[in-house]
Design an enzyme around this catalytic site. Structure first.
Site, PDB file in Angstrom:
ATOM      1  N   LYS A  80     -12.072  50.506 -48.594  1.00  0.00           N
ATOM      2  CA  LYS A  80     -12.837  50.410 -47.449  1.00  0.00           C
ATOM      3  C   LYS A  80     -14.061  51.253 -48.100  1.00  0.00           C
ATOM      4  O   LYS A  80     -13.990  52.295 -48.629  1.00  0.00           O
ATOM      5  CB  LYS A  80     -12.369  51.198 -46.302  1.00  0.00           C
ATOM      6  CG  LYS A  80     -13.150  51.264 -45.006  1.00  0.00           C
ATOM      7  CD  LYS A  80     -12.225  51.579 -43.836  1.00  0.00           C
ATOM      8  CE  LYS A  80     -13.043  52.019 -42.442  1.00  0.00           C
ATOM      9  NZ  LYS A  80     -12.154  52.403 -41.365  1.00  0.00           N
ATOM     10  N   SER A 155     -11.947  49.884 -37.034  1.00  0.00           N
ATOM     11  CA  SER A 155     -13.402  49.674 -37.978  1.00  0.00           C
ATOM     12  C   SER A 155     -13.031  48.898 -39.443  1.00  0.00           C
ATOM     13  O   SER A 155     -13.905  48.762 -40.245  1.00  0.00           O
ATOM     14  CB  SER A 155     -14.037  50.865 -38.131  1.00  0.00           C
ATOM     15  OG  SER A 155     -13.184  51.687 -38.983  1.00  0.00           O
ATOM     16  N   SER A 179      -8.268  52.430 -36.734  1.00  0.00           N
ATOM     17  CA  SER A 179      -9.020  51.742 -37.373  1.00  0.00           C
ATOM     18  C   SER A 179      -8.115  50.880 -38.692  1.00  0.00           C
ATOM     19  O   SER A 179      -8.876  50.110 -39.413  1.00  0.00           O
ATOM     20  CB  SER A 179     -10.201  52.495 -37.941  1.00  0.00           C
ATOM     21  OG  SER A 179     -11.069  52.925 -37.147  1.00  0.00           O
TER      22      SER A 179
END
Lengths: 501, 500
Positions: A80, A155, A179
């Site tokens: 990420k 996210s 997330s």
């Protein structure tokens, strides 16, 4: 060898150990897959093919030299974009960090590298991890591989989409309010939020410091556990890091025996507002666990209803302070620096251009909530609610070993559906947020497809602080029971992606 | 920037108004590493060479508390008779400034590590008690240099350079409660307080307390109230006053300035003010209202600090004798007058004299050498007394030679001169320069004869009943002997010769 991308991390490790495949071959297969499908999925913001192949070659060389390597050495991974990786662009999904190459590795990244895990690239995310759909990324939306017209969750949409599109067997996410787990649920994959402090935040670009938790994303429970073991453990660079041995997550994922385990269904997380198909799969999963010998009871956590408002005061408050450093002075974007503007004006122009709407919204919210005269009414009150929620958990864990709920009230929604309605978007994190506020461990495991839309449903498990092993025990039990019905993990039911290149 | 206001003479000001003070002193600790990271803290390194992701506030970096800094904070708290918190936290103080990497300062707010203390200062033999509100931990900011302007300030500068070496150096901020002493003593008490703190911090060995390097900085809050009034007036905060003398001058200046403003019906504006060392005035800085909003909240990146009671007691046991107590004790032991003792302290010679006396030198002699020859040399060469090539060991050695009659004071001074010039050991210098006293009576008698022969007028005066005139003959003999004679011995021999 495109089928290499269909293997689990554990299988790939086995292939390398037995000499049937090299890390370079495996890495190249995944790079090819990214090349073929990421145009449609847009899971990656940056692919570091050269760096990944060099890492892979180094692992192959070490293996050839007879070196004892860690279990996941040579397996590729998607990272990420909120974790710093030395010399590799890191943006947190924001324009304000466009082109920034950190001079240091996050502790999680360092541990991945030390374990010989190959980092393929950085994955898309909502800007500064603010969002539940990855539509708030400054670099475009990620598409859900199950249905490209839908969001992959947020996210960490990029990370979960990457593994569900077979672009990587493993990914790292971060979970502030869900997330990791919510995108896991939406993409039919496993997403684990370890105990807060169980994984290091050093090098994680902070959204809300008291909530952020890096964790593993994978297609199977065992893979997630193997990755969890690599990244977890005390870090002297993070003072909130817990100095205790990592729970035996891999052992729990291999064993998966839930006989006698007491499971509490949280009464408040279900019913009105929950999609019928989601509820149906959830209850079937609970049934399955009962059949495997678990004791199931209903448990009440009365303060969970206040979790959402408390979260949406604490998060923006901390975020407003954490994001203050993005001032155009030292790194990232700089707008208006033409010699006529003051430092303050350059900062304002840069922030205006560099921050997206959701980020600005939350900065203003947080600034207000912390301002004098309002602190007690907002931030202070939210912290009290947080304490009450933690007490709900403590009381519940006196009766049961783990708590369960659906991971999300609905399945993945269509792109654009909720982007103009922040409250509707926020409500998606109803089930996941309490665990962040209390700091305990939680995970989402695939538990089937909703009848209405044929999309994945996530089964949410919550466990006490530093009992992350219990998550994997439940996840493994569920996974093997469902695999019997489906003839494999849920991901095998995903539609084939059209190769665009 | 407003032009300096008219001021009212201090006597007149104090006849009408009572000053109220509050002093905030920032102390840079002398820890090897910074408050929240492992970067070194050396002063004067090339800009931005002592930085890392943490003290630069790079995205993702996290602070970790320096345990040594906590230890120093506790020692300071204990030395100021404070309570030490059983549990305290850091908070974020959110404000924007280009030399502050995170745009918030990690500080302590409502939960300081030390609070509710007191200390005493002595001014003109009078003891004043100063109540301490708190001593809390925080980190220093970087340092901006404004280029292109005439004044070195940001106004008119074309650009600014920022050095983050200082960013993250541990600071302790010591805040007094309101100080209400008789107005005519206010400025002197302020000075004495800062001076006392410096001595205390040195004795604790927690800071270099170099005011010229900014490791001790004082902010002085001053307000006036009409004589006899009970409500406080509006205060100003004069920032970063950098010497003891300036603390005294700045407080005096603010009293005279505010008195002038108030007496003409004006209003004192609540603001920060800059102190100008050269002109001895303060000028308006930034207006500071009560509404200034730092949006404090507990620092979520750090766990609370909870010093165990055992540790606190261990630290208490290591505290040195308070400097004021020690000074009084030493003064008595040495038999110095108040004035002599003040010269010793002001001359930064206290510790050197202590060490010299420990080597067997009488206090008066130790004081004489350090405050005389050596202080003069240090002053002329622009060095510190403590960093001369002559230390307590050399002074003791020279004094021993004086005691055994090898040297007199004049010759001893020449030996010091040689030592300071790096001419070798005292023995080598005496040898090279031929400095030892002449103890041979016949050589002295010959010189006396020559002096008598050359000064018949003096001899006549002596013979006519004025023995004091013989002093001139002693001088002549000493000159003849190039100073290398024992003056007492010369006098004795001369007296015998002249039959006095």
């Amino acid at each position: 060898m495109s089928d290499l991308t269909r293997k689990t991390a554990a299988e790939l490790a086995e292939l390398m150990t037995s000499g049937q495949a090299s890390s370079v071959e495996i890495t190249q297969a995944h790079l090819d897959r990214i090349d073929a499908v990421d145009g449609a999925v847009h899971a990656f913001l940056h692919v570091d093919a050269e760096g990944a192949l060099a890492q892979a070659k180094a692992v192959d060389d070490r293996r050839a030299a007879g070196e004892q390597l860690s279990p996941l050495a040579g397996v590729p991974l998607a990272l990420k974009d909120v974790l710093t990786q030395e010399g590799v662009p890191t943006t947190a999904g924001s324009k304000i960090l466009e082109g920034w190459k950190p001079p240091y590795d996050a502790t999680v990244v360092k541990r991945l590298k030390d374990a010989g895990i190959v980092i393929l690239g950085k994955t898309n995310m909502d800007e500064f991890a603010m969002g539940s759909s990855t539509e708030n990324s400054a670099y475009g939306t990620t598409h859900n591989p199950w249905d490209l017209g839908r969001i992959p969750g947020g996210s960490g949409g990029g990370s979960s989409a990457a593994i569900s599109a077979y672009e990587a067997p493993l990914a790292i996410g971060t979970d502030t309010g869900g997330s990791i787990r919510q995108p896991g649920a939406f993409t039919g994959t496993v997403g684990v939020k370890p105990t807060y402090g169980g994984t290091s935040r050093y090098g994680l670009i902070a959204l809300a410091s008291s909530l952020d938790t890096p964790g593993p994303c994978a297609r199977t429970t065992l893979d997630a556990a193997l990755l969890h073991e690599v990244i977890a453990g005390h870090d002297p660079m993070d003072s909130t890091s817990i100095n205790q041995p990592v729970p035996a997550v891999v052992e729990a994922a291999r064993n998966g025996d839930v006989a006698g385990l007491r499971i509490g269904v949280v009464k408040e997380l279900g019913g009105e507002g929950y999609q019928p198909g989601v509820e149906a799969r959830f209850h079937e999963a609970v049934e399955l666990l009962t059949k495997l010998g678990a004791e199931v009871v209903e448990v009440s956590c009365p303060h969970f209803q206040y979790a959402l408002p408390a979260y949406y005061l604490i998060l923006p408050s901390e975020a407003s302070s954490n994001l203050a450093k993005f001032d155009a002075m030292r790194y990232g974007l700089r707008v208006g620096d033409d010699g006529t503007n003051s430092a303050e004006t350059v900062t304002s122009l840069t922030r205006e251009a560099g921050f997206g709407a959701e980020v600005k919204r939350r900065i203003i919210l947080g600034t207000h909530a912390l301002s004098s005269g309002y602190y007690d009414a907002y931030y202070g009150q939210a912290q009290k609610v947080r304490t009450l929620i933690a007490r709900d958990f403590t009381k519940a864990y006196e009766q049961v070993d783990v708590l369960v709920s659906p991971a999300t009230p609905t399945t993945a929604f269509a792109i654009g559906d909720r982007i103009d309605d922040p409250i509707a978007m926020y409500k998606n994190d109803l089930c996941t947020i309490p665990s962040n506020l209390a700091g305990n461990a939680a995970a989402s495991f695939p538990c089937g497809l909703a009848d209405e839309d044929g999309l994945p449903v996530g089964f949410h498990v919550m466990a006490p602080v530093m009992r992350d092993d219990l998550l994997y025990k439940v996840g493994a039990a569920l996974e093997s029971a469902l695999a019997e019905q489906w003839g494999g993990v849920l991901m095998t039911k995903a539609p084939e992606l059209e190769v665009t290149r | 920037m407003t032009i300096a206001a008219e001021v009212m003479p201090i006597d007149k000001a104090l006849a009408q108004y009572d000053p109220v003070m509050g002093l905030e002193v920032h102390v840079e600790l002398n820890t090897k590493s910074k408050m929240f990271c492992g970067c070194p803290t050396e002063f004067g390194a090339a800009p931005n060479t002592q930085t890392c992701p943490v003290c630069l506030g790079l995205p993702g970096a996290l602070p970790v508390v320096n345990a040594r800094a906590v230890e120093s904070a506790i020692k300071i708290g204990l030395a100021l008779n404070c309570e030490i918190a059983e549990w305290c936290r850091f908070a974020r103080k959110n404000y924007f400034y280009p030399d502050m990497p995170k745009n918030f300062q990690t500080s302590q707010y409502d939960e300081p590590i030390a609070f509710n203390g007191w200390t005493e200062v002595v001014v003109d033999g009078e003891t004043y008690r100063i109540e301490i509100e708190r001593a809390h931990m925080e980190e220093d900011t970087g340092k901006s240099t404004h280029i292109g302007g005439a004044t070195g300030r940001i106004h008119g500068a074309s650009h600014s350079l920022v050095d983050y070496n200082r960013a993250g150096i541990p600071l302790i901020e010591i805040v007094t409660k309101t100080i209400e002493v008789p107005g005519e003593k206010a400025a002197a008490v302020a000075r004495a307080y800062v001076s006392m703190l410096r001595d205390l911090l040195l004795a604790l060995d927690v800071s270099d307390v170099r005011m010229d390097q900014g490791s001790l900085r004082c902010d002085a809050n001053v307000s006036l109230k009409p004589r006899g009034a009970t409500t406080f007036g509006t205060r100003t905060e004069t920032k970063n006053v950098n010497s003891f003398r300036s603390v005294e001058r700045a407080v005096t200046y603010e009293i005279t300035r505010q008195a002038a403003v108030l007496s003409t019906g004006g209003k004192v504006i609540q603001e920060t003010r800059h102190w100008h060392e050269d002109t001895g005035i303060t000028t308006s800085g930034r207006e500071k209202s009560d509404a200034e909003d730092y949006r404090y909240f507990p620092e979520p990146d750090l766990v609370p600090v909870a010093p165990s009671r055992e540790w606190v007691e261990e630290l208490r046991a290591t505290l040195p004798e308070p400097p004021s107590v020690r000074r009084a004790r030493l003064q008595q032991e040495w038999g110095f007058t108040d004035l002599e003792m003040r010269d010793v302290v002001n001359g930064n010679a206290l510790e050197l004299i202590v060490s010299t006396i420990e080597l067997g030198v009488p206090p008066s002699a130790a004081k004489k050498w350090w405050l005389g020859e050596l202080a003069r040399y240090a002053n002329e060469s622009g060095t510190e007394l403590g960093s001369l090539d002559v230390g307590p060991g050399e002074v003791a050695e020279v004094q021993k030679l004086v005691d055994d009659g090898t040297l007199n004071d004049k010759l001893a001074r020449q030996v010091f001169e040689g030592l300071l010039a790096g001419e070798g050991t005292p023995a080598e210098i005496i040898e090279k320069r031929g400095l030892a006293l002449v103890s041979d009576d016949s050589a002295l008698l010959e010189a006396i004869d020559r002096a008598i022969a050359a000064n018949p007028d003096v001899v006549e005066k002596v013979n006519s009943g004025k023995p004091a005139a013989a002093g001139a003959l002693i001088g002549a003999v000493m000159k003849d002997m190039r100073g290398q004679a024992d003056a007492a011995k010369v006098r004795q021999l001369l007296n015998e010769k002249l039959g006095i």
